[in-house]
Design an enzyme around this catalytic site. Structure first.
Site, PDB file in Angstrom:
ATOM      1  N   THR A   1      90.381  38.839  -0.519  1.00  0.00           N
ATOM      2  CA  THR A   1      90.979  39.872  -1.358  1.00  0.00           C
ATOM      3  C   THR A   1      91.433  39.211  -2.657  1.00  0.00           C
ATOM      4  O   THR A   1      91.251  38.011  -2.847  1.00  0.00           O
ATOM      5  CB  THR A   1      92.194  40.521  -0.660  1.00  0.00           C
ATOM      6  OG1 THR A   1      93.287  39.578  -0.639  1.00  0.00           O
ATOM      7  CG2 THR A   1      91.861  40.930   0.769  1.00  0.00           C
ATOM      8  N   CYS A   2      92.054  39.988  -3.538  1.00  0.00           N
ATOM      9  CA  CYS A   2      92.527  39.404  -4.792  1.00  0.00           C
ATOM     10  C   CYS A   2      93.645  38.396  -4.555  1.00  0.00           C
ATOM     11  O   CYS A   2      93.879  37.515  -5.386  1.00  0.00           O
ATOM     12  CB  CYS A   2      92.993  40.500  -5.744  1.00  0.00           C
ATOM     13  SG  CYS A   2      94.317  41.540  -5.089  1.00  0.00           S
ATOM     14  N   ASN A   3      94.328  38.506  -3.414  1.00  0.00           N
ATOM     15  CA  ASN A   3      95.461  37.619  -3.144  1.00  0.00           C
ATOM     16  C   ASN A   3      95.187  36.523  -2.127  1.00  0.00           C
ATOM     17  O   ASN A   3      96.029  35.655  -1.917  1.00  0.00           O
ATOM     18  CB  ASN A   3      96.671  38.435  -2.664  1.00  0.00           C
ATOM     19  CG  ASN A   3      97.334  39.182  -3.798  1.00  0.00           C
ATOM     20  OD1 ASN A   3      97.363  38.701  -4.928  1.00  0.00           O
ATOM     21  ND2 ASN A   3      97.852  40.363  -3.512  1.00  0.00           N
TER      22      ASN A   3
ATOM     23  N   SER B   1     102.063  39.309   2.958  1.00  0.00           N
ATOM     24  CA  SER B   1     101.578  39.921   1.723  1.00  0.00           C
ATOM     25  C   SER B   1     102.541  39.713   0.564  1.00  0.00           C
ATOM     26  O   SER B   1     103.736  39.458   0.761  1.00  0.00           O
ATOM     27  CB  SER B   1     101.360  41.427   1.923  1.00  0.00           C
ATOM     28  OG  SER B   1     100.340  41.672   2.858  1.00  0.00           O
TER      29      SER B   1
ATOM     30  N   GLY C   1     100.064  61.346 -18.795  1.00  0.00           N
ATOM     31  CA  GLY C   1      99.411  60.042 -18.889  1.00  0.00           C
ATOM     32  C   GLY C   1      98.204  60.016 -17.963  1.00  0.00           C
ATOM     33  O   GLY C   1      98.043  60.894 -17.108  1.00  0.00           O
TER      34      GLY C   1
ATOM     35  N   GLU D   1      96.683  53.576 -14.977  1.00  0.00           N
ATOM     36  CA  GLU D   1      96.598  53.113 -13.588  1.00  0.00           C
ATOM     37  C   GLU D   1      97.757  53.627 -12.740  1.00  0.00           C
ATOM     38  O   GLU D   1      97.565  54.031 -11.589  1.00  0.00           O
ATOM     39  CB  GLU D   1      96.571  51.580 -13.570  1.00  0.00           C
ATOM     40  CG  GLU D   1      96.394  50.987 -12.192  1.00  0.00           C
ATOM     41  CD  GLU D   1      96.339  49.468 -12.217  1.00  0.00           C
ATOM     42  OE1 GLU D   1      96.605  48.858 -11.164  1.00  0.00           O
ATOM     43  OE2 GLU D   1      96.047  48.897 -13.282  1.00  0.00           O
TER      44      GLU D   1
END
Length: 418
Positions: free
Chosen positions: A49-51, A107, A187, A190
């Protein structure tokens, strides 16, 4: 059989190194195929994953350095650059680490639920590439049941710890049902997209997206069946909104006190919840002075988030206890499997001896030998064959001065009961 987990994560490695060691979609398949054919690996799962990037493997003895070398070579990263950030867990520590990861205990955001889905996908990918053996399969199936138990018995994932989720949680607390509420999202970035996802997952079907350019908001609106308006049209639509959640990059407020006052009159003073998560503010602070207008700023949400983080830490204590209990239980079960293999081999050896001697005895009887003599010879040979290996083990332990080993063998053979 030996379980091994090696990897890097957000606590140990820089973003630069995590990017270099990540297994993207183009790399994952070839990597799993290489691990499937690796001489030291029986089964494997890659979680990327990104982490974090982690390998969970059922390996042969001495595979630790081989796997580290493989990881470095696959990504063309030097071992020297990799090692300071790399962690290695073996056996029960590997089991416990996987369970902690899957429960969100390792996490960046404590208790976040997304990681479980990512681990499940990683396991599914490995199965699709025939990289999973029975031990890895049982480990991951057990891990998923433990994660479910943690979610059931603790409230570690029940408190909002992101601004987007906190905004939706606040709306749920104030309005009984989001399915009956109209939400105006100001808005299209993200954060607003995350808000929309949380709203939709909680039953909200009536959304209006206001943005400076309608084109930018169109893609977001199509995902959730929302209306699209420009910022200039907000005064015309504000009276329809039960909830307003705003997050733009505007340097000046978009929604003023007078605009909200007019909307409240049109609504016959039915209340409006306004959640302003922009910095600087999208909603004038004076709006909070109006009766029936409930204004919350990003600072208000942050206090909720901080409180929830502390609550998650409390829940994590119970979750850690569950993981410790379950990882120890699974390790005990794994060790029992090794005993099953040994028992099967021992029985097979004894049966082979029995069949060999019985065959010879039957041949002797068929040739007319004295039955009593044949039976005595069979019993003597069977006894000698069966006690040969234990006798050698006892002699070896005594000769090498290993009293502890000698005691274990005596207990195994039941000699202390005589």
């Amino acid at each position: 059989m030996s379980l091994l987990a090696i990897g890097i994560n957000h606590n140990t490695a820089s973003v630069d190194l995590r990017e270099k060691v990540a297994f993207g979609p183009d790399k994952l398949g070839p990597a799993l195929e290489q691990l499937r054919e690796h001489e030291a690996v029986n089964g494997s799962v890659i979680v990327s994953t990104c982490n974090r990037t982690e390998l969970y493997c059922d390996v042969k003895q001495g595979a630790r350095n081989k796997l580290i070398d493989w990881l470095a070579q696959f990504h063309q990263v030097s071992r020297e650059d990799l090692m300071p950030s790399l962690y290695v867990h073996e056996e029960q520590a590997a089991i416990k680490h996987l369970m902690r990861v899957s429960c969100g205990l390792d996490s960046l955001v404590l208790g976040e639920p997304q990681i479980l889905g990512q681990v499940k996908q990683a396991f599914s990918d490995s199965r699709d590439h025939q990289a999973v053996d029975s031990s890895i399969d049982k480990l991951f199936q057990k891990t998923f049941s433990v994660a479910k138990r943690v979610r059931t018995e603790t409230d570690i994932g029940g408190n909002a710890v992101s601004v987007a989720y906190a905004a939706c949680t606040l709306a749920k607390h104030i309005f009984e049902s989001l399915s009956d509420s109209t939400v105006l999202l100001v808005g299209a970035g993200e954060t607003i997209e995350l808000v929309a996802k949380h709203l939709a997952s909680n039953g909200c079907t009536k959304m209006i997206v206001a943005n400076r350019t309608k084109e930018r908001a169109q893609g977001l609106a199509e995902q959730f069946g929302a209306e699209v308006i420009s910022l200039n049209e907000i005064p015309d639509y504000l009276a329809r909104a039960d909830i307003v959640i705003s997050s733009t990059a505007s340097p000046l407020p978009i929604i003023g006190k007078g605009m909200v006052e007019t909307a409240l009159k049109q609504r016959r003073h039915q209340p409006i919840l306004l959640v302003d998560i922009a910095v600087p503010r999208d909603v004038e602070a004076q709006v909070g002075e109006l009766n029936d207008a409930y204004l919350y700023s990003v600072d208000d949400l942050q206090s909720i988030i901080d409180s929830n983080i502390e609550q998650r830490k409390v829940e994590a204590i119970q979750a850690e206890a569950i993981v410790s209990e379950e990882s120890a239980s699974f390790m005990t079960w794994l060790r029992s499997l090794q005993a099953v293999d040994s028992i099967r081999d021992y029985r097979k050896s004894a049966n082979e001896i029995r069949e060999e001697l019985l065959s010879k005895s039957l041949q002797s009887l068929a040739a007319g030998a004295d039955p009593e003599k044949v039976l005595r010879e069979l019993s003597n040979k069977l006894t000698n064959k069966l006690i040969h290996a234990p006798t050698r083990a006892l002699q070896s332990a005594a000769e090498q001065g290993e009293p502890a080993k000698l005691t274990i063998i005596r207990q195994t053979l039941g000699l202390d009961d005589l």
